[in-house]
Write a protein that holds these residues in place. Structure first.
Motif, PDB file in Angstrom:
ATOM      1  N   CYS A  40      -5.395   3.254  15.964  1.00 11.93           N
ATOM      2  CA  CYS A  40      -4.941   4.340  16.850  1.00 11.93           C
ATOM      3  C   CYS A  40      -5.057   3.864  18.297  1.00 11.93           C
ATOM      4  O   CYS A  40      -6.142   3.500  18.749  1.00 11.93           O
ATOM      5  CB  CYS A  40      -5.810   5.586  16.638  1.00 11.93           C
ATOM      6  SG  CYS A  40      -5.470   6.894  17.856  1.00 11.93           S
TER       7      CYS A  40
ATOM      8  N   CYS B 243      -4.495  13.816  19.679  1.00 14.27           N
ATOM      9  CA  CYS B 243      -3.469  13.013  18.992  1.00 14.27           C
ATOM     10  C   CYS B 243      -2.147  13.229  19.717  1.00 14.27           C
ATOM     11  O   CYS B 243      -1.719  14.368  19.931  1.00 14.27           O
ATOM     12  CB  CYS B 243      -3.355  13.452  17.531  1.00 14.27           C
ATOM     13  SG  CYS B 243      -1.884  12.782  16.710  1.00 14.27           S
TER      14      CYS B 243
ATOM     15  N   CYS C 245       1.895   9.198  18.328  1.00 16.60           N
ATOM     16  CA  CYS C 245       2.508   7.886  18.579  1.00 16.60           C
ATOM     17  C   CYS C 245       3.014   7.216  17.297  1.00 16.60           C
ATOM     18  O   CYS C 245       3.815   6.296  17.343  1.00 16.60           O
ATOM     19  CB  CYS C 245       1.520   6.968  19.276  1.00 16.60           C
ATOM     20  SG  CYS C 245       0.147   6.493  18.217  1.00 16.60           S
ATOM     21  N   ALA C 246       2.470   7.657  16.151  1.00 19.77           N
ATOM     22  CA  ALA C 246       2.949   7.208  14.832  1.00 19.77           C
ATOM     23  C   ALA C 246       2.425   5.846  14.391  1.00 19.77           C
ATOM     24  O   ALA C 246       2.869   5.328  13.367  1.00 19.77           O
ATOM     25  CB  ALA C 246       4.475   7.237  14.729  1.00 19.77           C
TER      26      ALA C 246
ATOM     27  N   CYS D  66      -0.552   5.353  13.218  1.00 19.25           N
ATOM     28  CA  CYS D  66      -1.260   5.626  11.955  1.00 19.25           C
ATOM     29  C   CYS D  66      -0.265   5.797  10.810  1.00 19.25           C
ATOM     30  O   CYS D  66      -0.519   5.354   9.699  1.00 19.25           O
ATOM     31  CB  CYS D  66      -2.176   6.834  12.087  1.00 19.25           C
ATOM     32  SG  CYS D  66      -1.353   8.330  12.672  1.00 19.25           S
TER      33      CYS D  66
HETATM   34  S1  SF4 Z   1      -0.454   9.638  15.878  1.00 13.64           S
HETATM   35 FE1  SF4 Z   1      -2.157   8.632  14.842  1.00 13.64          FE
HETATM   36  S2  SF4 Z   1      -2.404   6.701  15.914  1.00 13.64           S
HETATM   37 FE2  SF4 Z   1      -1.185   8.059  17.272  1.00 13.64          FE
HETATM   38  S3  SF4 Z   1      -2.642   9.139  18.598  1.00 13.64           S
HETATM   39 FE3  SF4 Z   1      -2.358  10.393  16.767  1.00 13.64          FE
HETATM   40  S4  SF4 Z   1      -4.043   9.746  15.411  1.00 13.64           S
HETATM   41 FE4  SF4 Z   1      -3.772   8.137  16.929  1.00 13.64          FE
END
Ligand code: SF4
Ligand code: SF4
Ligand code: SF4
Length: 234
Positions: free
Chosen positions: A179, A201, A204-205, A207
């Motif tokens: 992340c 969160c 951003c994708a 994860c």
């Molecule tokens: S989408 Fe996932 S990787 Fe992105 S900020 Fe949220 S938890 Fe973190």
């Protein structure tokens, strides 16, 4: 694919290549009529974004992760505008957000200058029981190879690949470890044995991209409150 569509796609792809845009690719994945695109950091609301984006591909050119794709001809007014495709590559929230800086029209808002100001959407876990950590199964080499296949075209991507390889044989913590939000605990935790998402969160994708069992999805444009308040029924 129709001939017209094929010709258009070839034309724009060649144009992008001639313009020296690395990783430029117009998607052919049948996303017609989809409206809830996952846009880039700083993207204005969809109507304003479409009005201002001139489809120049500058954001594609500067993205070191090759995370930016341009929509296909089937996408109407959105054709040629940039999106993130989480299954191919998340957005790694680069320092200074080069895609935003490169946008010549403010379709990507230049007032958004760091990860803390980004809001692309919110992550959700679709099936806790398929989580490797929850199942107490380690990450295996095939899983990591599949993730690395998303791209190793430059040093940034090769460094990412190396970090991914370090996870082979270990408990899966990929979604949290990669992340890119600066205060990770404010975005995602694994304390309960599976991922839980939190208020910071930004959608951003990363994860979603890196989950070997594909049980994370981003809901574009929505806020944490909208998604999780609704889920709790309050
Ligand atoms: S989408 Fe996932 S990787 Fe992105 S900020 Fe949220 S938890 Fe973190
Ligand atoms: S922040 Fe970085 S990874 Fe994300 S779209 Fe912009 S340039 Fe690409
Ligand atoms: S990446 Fe996260 S959600 Fe996916 S299997 Fe691993 S720990 Fe579970």
């Amino acid at each position: 694919m129709t001939i017209n569509r094929r010709k258009f796609a070839q034309g724009v792809t060649i144009a992008a290549l001639l313009a020296g845009i690395p990783g430029a690719g117009y998607l052919m994945l049948g996303q017609a009529h989809k409206k809830d695109w996952l846009r880039l950091p700083g993207a204005l609301d969809e109507k304003a974004f479409l009005a201002l984006c001139i489809k120049c591909g500058q954001c594609v050119q500067v993205c070191p992760y090759h995370a930016v794709f341009l929509l296909d001809i089937d996408d109407g007014a959105a054709t040629g505008t940039p999106i993130i495709r989480p299954e191919l590559r998340g957005c790694y929230l680069c320092d200074l957000l080069p895609c935003v800086l490169a946008c010549p029209t403010m379709a990507l808002d230049h007032n958004v200058s760091g990860a803390e100001q980004v809001h692309m959407g919110v992550a959700v876990l679709t099936d806790k029981t398929q989580c490797l950590l929850y199942q107490k199964k380690p990450v295996n080499a095939e899983m990591i190879d599949a993730l690395i296949s998303h791209g190793t075209r430059n040093e940034v991507e090769k460094e990412l690949a190396e970090k991914l390889r370090e996870h082979v044989g270990k408990d899966c913590v990929l979604c949290r470890d990669f992340c890119p939000y600066p205060d990770r605990d404010a975005a995602i935790t694994l304390d309960g044995g599976y991922p839980e998402f939190h208020e910071r969160c930004v959608g951003c994708a990363v994860c979603q991209e890196l989950c070997p069992t594909q049980i994370i999805e981003i809901i574009p444009r929505k806020t944490y409150q909208e998604v999780y308040r609704k889920e709790r029924g309050s």
